[in-house]
Write an enzyme that holds these catalytic residues in place. Structure first.
Site, PDB file in Angstrom:
ATOM      1  CG  ASP A   1      -2.099   0.872   1.115  1.00 49.98           C
ATOM      2  OD1 ASP A   1      -2.287   1.460   0.037  1.00 49.98           O
ATOM      3  OD2 ASP A   1      -2.853   0.991   2.096  1.00 49.98           O
ATOM      4  N   GLY A   2       0.318   2.318  -0.590  1.00 54.24           N
ATOM      5  CA  GLY A   2       0.989   3.625  -0.520  1.00 54.24           C
ATOM      6  C   GLY A   2       1.586   4.104  -1.829  1.00 54.24           C
TER       7      GLY A   2
ATOM      8  NE  ARG B   1      -4.138   6.564  -7.679  1.00 52.86           N
ATOM      9  CZ  ARG B   1      -4.024   6.239  -6.383  1.00 52.86           C
ATOM     10  NH1 ARG B   1      -3.833   7.176  -5.490  1.00 52.86           N
ATOM     11  NH2 ARG B   1      -4.100   4.984  -6.012  1.00 52.86           N
TER      12      ARG B   1
ATOM     13  CG  HIS C   1       0.280   1.972  -9.442  1.00 53.33           C
ATOM     14  ND1 HIS C   1       0.009   1.633  -8.135  1.00 53.33           N
ATOM     15  CD2 HIS C   1      -0.828   2.621  -9.898  1.00 53.33           C
ATOM     16  CE1 HIS C   1      -1.212   2.057  -7.815  1.00 53.33           C
ATOM     17  NE2 HIS C   1      -1.736   2.664  -8.861  1.00 53.33           N
TER      18      HIS C   1
ATOM     19  CG  LEU D   1       9.841 -17.065  -3.289  1.00 52.96           C
ATOM     20  CD1 LEU D   1       9.737 -16.983  -1.753  1.00 52.96           C
ATOM     21  CD2 LEU D   1      10.294 -15.703  -3.820  1.00 52.96           C
TER      22      LEU D   1
HETATM   23  C1  FPP Z   1      -1.955   0.086  -3.351  1.00 50.84           C
HETATM   24  O1  FPP Z   1      -1.485   1.406  -3.314  1.00 50.84           O
HETATM   25  C2  FPP Z   1      -1.337  -0.589  -4.479  1.00 50.84           C
HETATM   26  C3  FPP Z   1      -2.013  -1.141  -5.514  1.00 50.84           C
HETATM   27  C4  FPP Z   1      -3.480  -1.146  -5.635  1.00 50.84           C
HETATM   28  C5  FPP Z   1      -1.285  -1.744  -6.645  1.00 50.84           C
HETATM   29  C6  FPP Z   1      -0.124  -2.625  -6.302  1.00 50.84           C
HETATM   30  C7  FPP Z   1       0.673  -2.757  -7.507  1.00 50.84           C
HETATM   31  C8  FPP Z   1       2.009  -2.696  -7.582  1.00 50.84           C
HETATM   32  C9  FPP Z   1       2.918  -2.650  -6.426  1.00 50.84           C
HETATM   33  C10 FPP Z   1       2.587  -2.652  -8.950  1.00 50.84           C
HETATM   34  C11 FPP Z   1       3.455  -3.740  -9.357  1.00 50.84           C
HETATM   35  C12 FPP Z   1       3.023  -5.103  -9.008  1.00 50.84           C
HETATM   36  C13 FPP Z   1       3.544  -6.200  -9.580  1.00 50.84           C
HETATM   37  C14 FPP Z   1       3.127  -7.533  -9.107  1.00 50.84           C
HETATM   38  C15 FPP Z   1       4.511  -6.148 -10.673  1.00 50.84           C
HETATM   39  P1  FPP Z   1      -2.512   2.604  -3.577  1.00 50.84           P
HETATM   40  O2  FPP Z   1      -2.485   2.910  -5.019  1.00 50.84           O
HETATM   41  O3  FPP Z   1      -3.847   2.257  -3.016  1.00 50.84           O
HETATM   42  O4  FPP Z   1      -1.832   3.739  -2.757  1.00 50.84           O
HETATM   43  P2  FPP Z   1      -2.568   4.918  -1.964  1.00 50.84           P
HETATM   44  O5  FPP Z   1      -3.334   4.284  -0.840  1.00 50.84           O
HETATM   45  O6  FPP Z   1      -1.408   5.728  -1.486  1.00 50.84           O
HETATM   46  O7  FPP Z   1      -3.432   5.628  -2.952  1.00 50.84           O
END
Ligand code: FPP
Length: 246
Positions: free
Chosen positions: A22-23, A35, A39, A133
């Site tokens: 998250d974050g 945003r 990611h 893993l």
């Molecule tokens: C939550 O942060 C994150 C997500 C919904 C996406 C997770 C995806 C990745 C880490 C990208 C890469 C993944 C792989 C497997 C290659 P948020 O967007 O909700 O953050 P916020 O709460 O700060 O808005």
């Protein structure tokens, strides 16, 4: 190589660590970036943590990449995330294979774009021999939906079902997981949020929870190590008594 095995309840085969990454959005916003940039940087953190995990005693790593609830996000963000997953699968499969990582995507597949589905199948096939893993990436995943789907399958079965054990197998089946459903030992959530958000509700029944203030794109090997150190200090009793008391 650092091992965190002083916790008496550490499974002999290695730990199952699950992460709610998250974050990303806040990381990007605090830098004046879109945003999607968060990611992208989050994908770098995935690479770091996957590389580091086996040498820290992690045998199974489950990453929450896209929840069933994330469909509520703007179409452009969803499409960008799917592109990122696709790129990750295409670019990383070979390195994962070389490093003994077996990748599986857990969750629903029927709502994903066909090209992403094919990339998933290809990466899974390429890494199927990995024994160091188990990397489980949760995409279009909802623990509640999986539990309901497994319960429906169980009701359709006639007799012979061995309660909890059979249910856990069906839970794997409905999420495209092909081995016994592994219990989570340590569940990490980054960015200071303290929720489970419909992640592995069955598997995390006895998980130790660890909340990090770090935004996911900044998360790295040291943070994983810190979380595992905290885990090693926990007294896991599973409803029984602590070693000292018994
Ligand atoms: C939550 O942060 C994150 C997500 C919904 C996406 C997770 C995806 C990745 C880490 C990208 C890469 C993944 C792989 C497997 C290659 P948020 O967007 O909700 O953050 P916020 O709460 O700060 O808005």
């Amino acid at each position: 190589m650092k091992q965190h095995s002083n916790n008496r309840a550490t499974p002999a085969g290695g730990l199952h660590v699950a992460v709610i990454m998250d974050g990303n959005g806040r990381w990007a916003a605090s830098r004046g970036l879109p945003r999607v940039a968060g990611h992208k940087e989050g994908a770098e953190a995935v690479r770091r943590v996957v590389r580091a995990a086996p040498s820290h005693g992690v045998r199974t790593l489950t990453l929450y990449a896209f929840s069933a609830a994330n469909w509520k996000r703007p179409k452009t963000e969803v499409a960008a995330l799917f592109r990122l997953f696709h790129t990750y699968l295409r670019r990383e499969a070979e390195e994962l294979r070389e490093n003994g990582v077996r990748l599986r995507v857990i969750g629903r597949r029927d709502r994903l774009p066909a090209a992403l589905r094919r990339a998933i199948e290809k990466a899974e096939a390429a890494t199927a021999g990995g024994a160091r893993l188990d990397l489980r990436v949760a995409i279009d995943y909802s623990a509640r939906q999986a539990i309901v789907a497994a319960a429906q399958r169980m009701m359709e079965m006639r007799g012979g079902a061995d309660g909890e054990h059979e249910f856990a197998r069906l839970l794997g089946d409905v999420t495209h997981w092909d081995r016994p459903t592994p219990d989570v030992d340590l569940l990490i959530r980054t960015s200071g949020e303290r929720r489970l958000s419909d992640f592995l509700l069955w598997e995390a029944a006895y998980a130790e929870l660890y909340f990090s203030e770090r935004m996911w794109p900044d998360f790295g090997e040291e943070d994983l190590d810190e979380a595992l150190s905290a885990f090693a200090d926990r007294d896991r009793r599973f409803g029984g008594l602590s070693a000292a008391a018994s």
